[in-house]
Design a protein around this motif. Structure first.
Motif, short mmCIF file in Angstrom:
data_model
loop_
_atom_site.label_atom_id
_atom_site.label_comp_id
_atom_site.label_asym_id
_atom_site.label_seq_id
_atom_site.Cartn_x
_atom_site.Cartn_y
_atom_site.Cartn_z
N TYR A 582 50.11 11.26 44.22
CA TYR A 582 48.71 10.51 44.32
C TYR A 582 47.69 11.61 44.65
CZ TYR A 582 51.66 6.53 44.17
OH TYR A 582 52.55 5.49 43.75
N VAL A 583 47.49 12.31 43.71
CA VAL A 583 46.32 13.34 43.83
C VAL A 583 45.01 12.44 43.55
CG1 VAL A 583 45.42 15.46 42.89
CG2 VAL A 583 47.93 15.31 43.27
N VAL A 584 44.16 12.58 44.49
CA VAL A 584 42.79 11.99 44.26
C VAL A 584 41.76 12.91 44.13
CG1 VAL A 584 41.19 9.99 45.03
CG2 VAL A 584 43.76 9.76 45.24
N LEU A 585 41.02 12.84 43.00
CA LEU A 585 39.92 13.40 42.67
C LEU A 585 38.48 12.73 43.15
CD1 LEU A 585 40.90 15.52 39.71
CD2 LEU A 585 41.44 15.87 42.04
N THR A 586 37.59 13.19 43.86
CA THR A 586 36.30 12.48 43.91
C THR A 586 35.20 13.47 44.16
OG1 THR A 586 37.52 11.04 45.78
CG2 THR A 586 35.08 10.84 45.68
N THR A 587 33.98 12.92 43.62
CA THR A 587 33.03 13.93 43.24
C THR A 587 31.49 13.24 43.26
OG1 THR A 587 31.77 15.24 41.74
CG2 THR A 587 32.90 13.90 40.58
N GLN A 588 30.56 13.71 43.63
CA GLN A 588 29.10 13.17 43.74
C GLN A 588 28.62 13.29 42.23
OE1 GLN A 588 28.10 11.68 45.92
NE2 GLN A 588 28.34 12.73 48.01
N ALA A 589 29.28 13.78 41.23
CA ALA A 589 28.83 13.59 39.66
C ALA A 589 28.91 12.21 39.26
CB ALA A 589 29.66 14.35 38.84
N HIS A 599 50.41 12.14 39.91
CA HIS A 599 51.19 12.97 40.38
C HIS A 599 51.48 14.32 39.57
CE1 HIS A 599 52.73 9.33 42.29
NE2 HIS A 599 53.53 8.99 41.46
N LEU A 600 51.69 15.46 40.55
CA LEU A 600 51.99 16.83 39.96
C LEU A 600 53.13 17.22 40.54
CD1 LEU A 600 48.21 18.38 40.57
CD2 LEU A 600 49.18 17.80 38.41
N ALA A 601 53.80 17.80 39.39
CA ALA A 601 54.97 18.65 39.82
C ALA A 601 54.60 20.13 39.51
CB ALA A 601 56.07 18.29 38.78
N PRO A 602 55.46 21.05 40.27
CA PRO A 602 55.10 22.44 40.05
C PRO A 602 55.53 23.00 38.92
CG PRO A 602 57.16 21.88 41.46
CD PRO A 602 56.43 20.78 41.13
N GLY A 603 54.57 23.78 38.26
CA GLY A 603 54.83 24.31 36.99
C GLY A 603 54.47 23.57 35.91
N MET A 604 53.94 22.37 36.22
CA MET A 604 53.46 21.24 35.05
C MET A 604 51.94 21.18 35.45
SD MET A 604 56.96 19.13 34.95
CE MET A 604 56.28 18.06 33.70
N PRO A 605 51.18 21.79 34.97
CA PRO A 605 49.65 21.57 35.17
C PRO A 605 49.16 20.30 34.18
CG PRO A 605 49.98 23.53 33.86
CD PRO A 605 51.30 23.10 34.32
N ARG A 606 48.20 19.85 34.47
CA ARG A 606 47.60 18.53 33.81
C ARG A 606 46.19 18.93 33.50
NH1 ARG A 606 48.96 12.41 35.24
NH2 ARG A 606 47.51 11.31 33.72
N THR A 607 45.94 18.49 32.22
CA THR A 607 44.36 18.74 31.80
C THR A 607 43.65 17.47 32.06
OG1 THR A 607 45.08 20.48 30.15
CG2 THR A 607 43.14 19.40 29.79
N LEU A 608 42.79 17.54 32.42
CA LEU A 608 41.88 16.23 32.70
C LEU A 608 40.50 16.38 32.32
CD1 LEU A 608 42.69 16.15 36.52
CD2 LEU A 608 43.54 14.54 34.68
N SER A 609 39.64 15.16 32.01
CA SER A 609 38.31 15.31 31.74
C SER A 609 37.28 14.52 32.72
CB SER A 609 38.03 14.92 30.20
OG SER A 609 38.47 13.73 30.03
N PHE A 610 36.18 14.70 32.75
CA PHE A 610 35.35 14.03 33.55
C PHE A 610 34.24 13.71 32.47
CE2 PHE A 610 31.62 13.19 36.16
CZ PHE A 610 32.20 12.64 37.18
N THR A 611 34.11 12.42 32.34
CA THR A 611 32.82 11.87 31.71
C THR A 611 31.89 11.07 32.15
OG1 THR A 611 34.85 11.12 29.76
CG2 THR A 611 32.69 10.02 29.34
N PRO A 612 30.48 11.68 31.68
CA PRO A 612 29.38 11.07 32.41
C PRO A 612 29.31 9.68 32.11
CG PRO A 612 28.97 13.15 31.07
CD PRO A 612 30.33 12.58 30.96
#
Length: 636
Positions: A582-589, A599-612
């Motif tokens: 339960y990785v939670v990302l929060t921003t003021q954008a 969830h993140l497992a070691p050695g398995m990065p995840r690509t995300l996007s942030f959409t306005p």
């Protein structure tokens, strides 16, 4: 058709009125009109001829049908965005509707305890394909109608004003009033005098009409008996004992249950602590009979009380009160203690300070998300054709019941226009409100459901176990899936041995063969469905016990800027050196992430996007400069 079913075909229409003898119009109106055939189905319409011409609703099901296709209605209850009407912002209303559609919603229920909404909201619903289950603005507990010239004029004005909106799917008289007496003889009789083009319903919820509508379409039929609601009202509670009043529920339409927070005295709660079952893994339905040919239900309200992020809540408090059990928190709706303690029983709730409040809020919002996730997963395993949460949005920054935060910026620091997404809203995007659904339950059974009204499902369902200590992902089961088009068909399979009719192998027996503890305290289930071409349709995860029972490694999570797209969206890469749940990302954008609470497992990065959000001014640098990263292990 509804959101997710292609573009909304609408045409512009201009109407002008010229006085006698004049060639120039002095009264001009312009509207964009769309056309659709909407049916509120209450009978077994697999043989529609048996329903045609009959007076009154049936009690077989409650289901939406649009342009001939059965639709799974999913969404949230819309309440006013703002206590102070002068602050209402048209762009915020549109962004809120877009956020709902982006999370796979296709339905709003406009709650009768609020307001007739602004034009911008209805226009956005038309454009984006949201169906509105529309109360008149009456509700229980003192908000009853009076048969006065003023109220009649208001009803007529609002129906005339709104009936050209294709998004308005059906009218009903009120929230939780039963629909009898003056609600039928005055409110709905007046509505029907103005609009016979769409279905009408006695109240929300209801068991339908004894007379006054055509049974096949639910359209007003001018019956000499008039609009007469059925009885059969039952009641379901909001949670623990008083002061919460019960809500009515009916065999085909339900309100509740409502999981309130307990454990700290607030303005509407006495302060006792009452914990509720975590329902992890979820208790799926015992029946396999799903689809339009079987009796069905519609849930037009159910919910779990919530709170908002540190970014939203902290600016409303003096730093000396940065804690969920401090004196100012008396004035908010419902405490959060039980939502935290059910899932993280060792949390220090009396603690005060920045670090304490961040952890308390993260666990509280995760608690709401997990409680509602299990509830929705249980509902989706049943023959439910409507899943509409209480509620979609918040009316103030401290939170309430919504999956979106308060959405009016400019008056209280930290607020995002239209509302920041909470973890629950992200879970609706990833698995809860997707057309194709998969979940595994507490008895070892797994279910795949196809609610895509436009096509069948042929593909492969997979179940895996994530070992949280090592980060390894171990195969558990695969199943070939073949389902007709939705709404409603399901296919069941066992994660381990056995069969779904006589019983599946229990988790306590299966988990040790996967390198997991029999109690499940060191593994998380990962489930997915891919189509016949290998394209991913849905990914889900299920905890095998409460978060507080897990022994999680100390993980370092890194989120890096990976680029900026031409549309202004920001690309990010998230990685961890150990399993992070339960990785939670929060921003003021101003915008939202493509995924969150993941969830993140070691050695398995995840690509995300942030959409306005929409066309509001966007500072992409805020995505990373104000980014805050949390995960479960930090707070347990």
């Amino acid at each position: 058709g509804p959101a997710g079913r292609g573009e909304q075909g609408r045409s512009a229409m201009n109407v002008g009125v010229a006085p006698d003898g004049s060639s120039r119009a002095t009264l001009v109106d312009s509207r964009r009109l769309g056309f659709r055939v909407f049916t509120l189905v209450t009978g077994n319409d697999t043989g529609p001829g048996s329903l045609a011409g009959k007076d009154g609703s049936d009690t077989f099901t409650m289901r939406f049908k649009v342009n001939g296709a059965d639709v799974w209605s999913r969404g949230g209850n819309m309440i006013p965005m703002e206590e102070f009407e002068g602050r209402v912002d048209a762009q915020a209303l549109r962004i809120l509707v877009q956020s709902a559609v982006d999370a796979n919603m296709n339905t709003f229920r406009l709650w009768g305890g609020g307001i007739f909404q602004y034009d911008a909201w209805y226009d956005a619903c038309d454009e984006l394909g949201v169906m509105i289950y529309h109360d008149m603005m009456y509700a229980q507990q003192g908000h009853a109608p009076s048969n006065t010239t003023m109220e009649e004029a208001e009803i007529r004005h609002q129906v005339r004003r709104l009936s050209s909106h294709a998004s308005v799917a059906l009218w009903d008289s009120c929230n939780e009033c039963g629909g009898h007496g003056i609600y039928a003889s005055f409110v709905m009789a007046t509505v029907v005098e103005e609009d016979t083009s769409r279905p009408v319903w006695p109240s929300c919820p209801s068991n339908g009409w004894a007379s006054g509508v055509d049974r096949l379409w639910s359209l007003p039929n001018g019956s000499p008996l008039g609009l007469q609601p059925r009885d059969d009202e039952q009641f379901v509670g909001h949670g623990p004992a008083p002061p919460s009043p019960p809500s009515p529920t009916y065999p085909i339409e339900t309100h509740g249950p409502y999981q309130i927070g307990t454990g700290f005295e607030t303005v509407n709660h006495y302060g006792w602590l009452q914990l509720f079952p975590a329902n992890l893994p979820p208790a799926l339905a015992p029946t396999f009979l799903t689809g339009p040919q079987y009796p069905g239900t519609y849930a037009s309200e159910f919910g779990g009380s919530a709170i908002s992020s540190f970014e939203s809540l902290a600016p409303t408090l003096n730093p000396q009160h940065w804690g969920v059990n401090t004196p100012p928190m008396f004035w908010r709706n419902w405490p959060v203690n039980s939502f935290v303690l059910v899932y993280g029983p060792n949390t220090n709730l009396p603690a005060v300070g920045e670090a304490a409040l961040k952890g308390q809020l993260d666990l509280a919002m995760l608690g709401q998300a997990l409680e509602m996730k299990s509830d929705i997963e249980t509902r989706r395993s049943k023959n439910s054709f409507g899943t509409v949460t209480w509620q979609l949005n918040e009316i103030w920054p401290t939170g309430g019941w919504g999956s979106l935060e308060y959405g009016t910026p400019g008056f209280t620091a930290g607020q995002l226009i239209g509302g920041r997404w909470k973890p629950l809203h992200y879970m609706m995007l990833s698995s809860l409100y997707t057309d194709v659904f998969i979940a595994c339950g507490d008895d070892g059974r797994c279910v795949v459901k196809n609610d895509n009204a436009l096509g069948p499902l042929n593909g492969t369902a997979s179940v895996e176990a994530l070992q949280v200590t090592s980060g390894k992902i171990v195969p558990v089961a695969t199943a070939q899936v073949s389902l007709p088009r939705g709404a409603g068909p399901t296919q069941w399979f066992c994660a381990g041995g056995g069969d779904v009719l006589s019983g599946c192998e229990p988790w306590s027996s299966l988990l040790p063969t996967l390198g997991c503890a029999a109690s499940g305290i060191d593994c998380v289930l990962l489930m997915s469905v891919k189509d016949s071409n290998g394209a991913s349709l849905v990914d889900n995860s299920v905890l095998l016990t409460i978060p507080g029972n897990y022994t999680l490694p100390a993980a370092s999570v890194r989120v890096k800027l990976a680029g900026i797209n031409a549309d202004g969206s920001v690309l990010l890469t998230a990685s961890a050196d150990a399993t992070a749940l339960y990785v939670v990302l929060t921003t003021q954008a101003t915008g939202r992430f493509s995924a969150n609470a993941f969830h993140l497992a070691p050695g398995m990065p995840r690509t995300l996007s942030f959409t306005p959000f929409g066309s509001v001014p966007f500072d992409g640098s805020l995505v990373t400069t104000t980014l805050r990263v949390e995960h479960l292990q930090q707070y347990l």
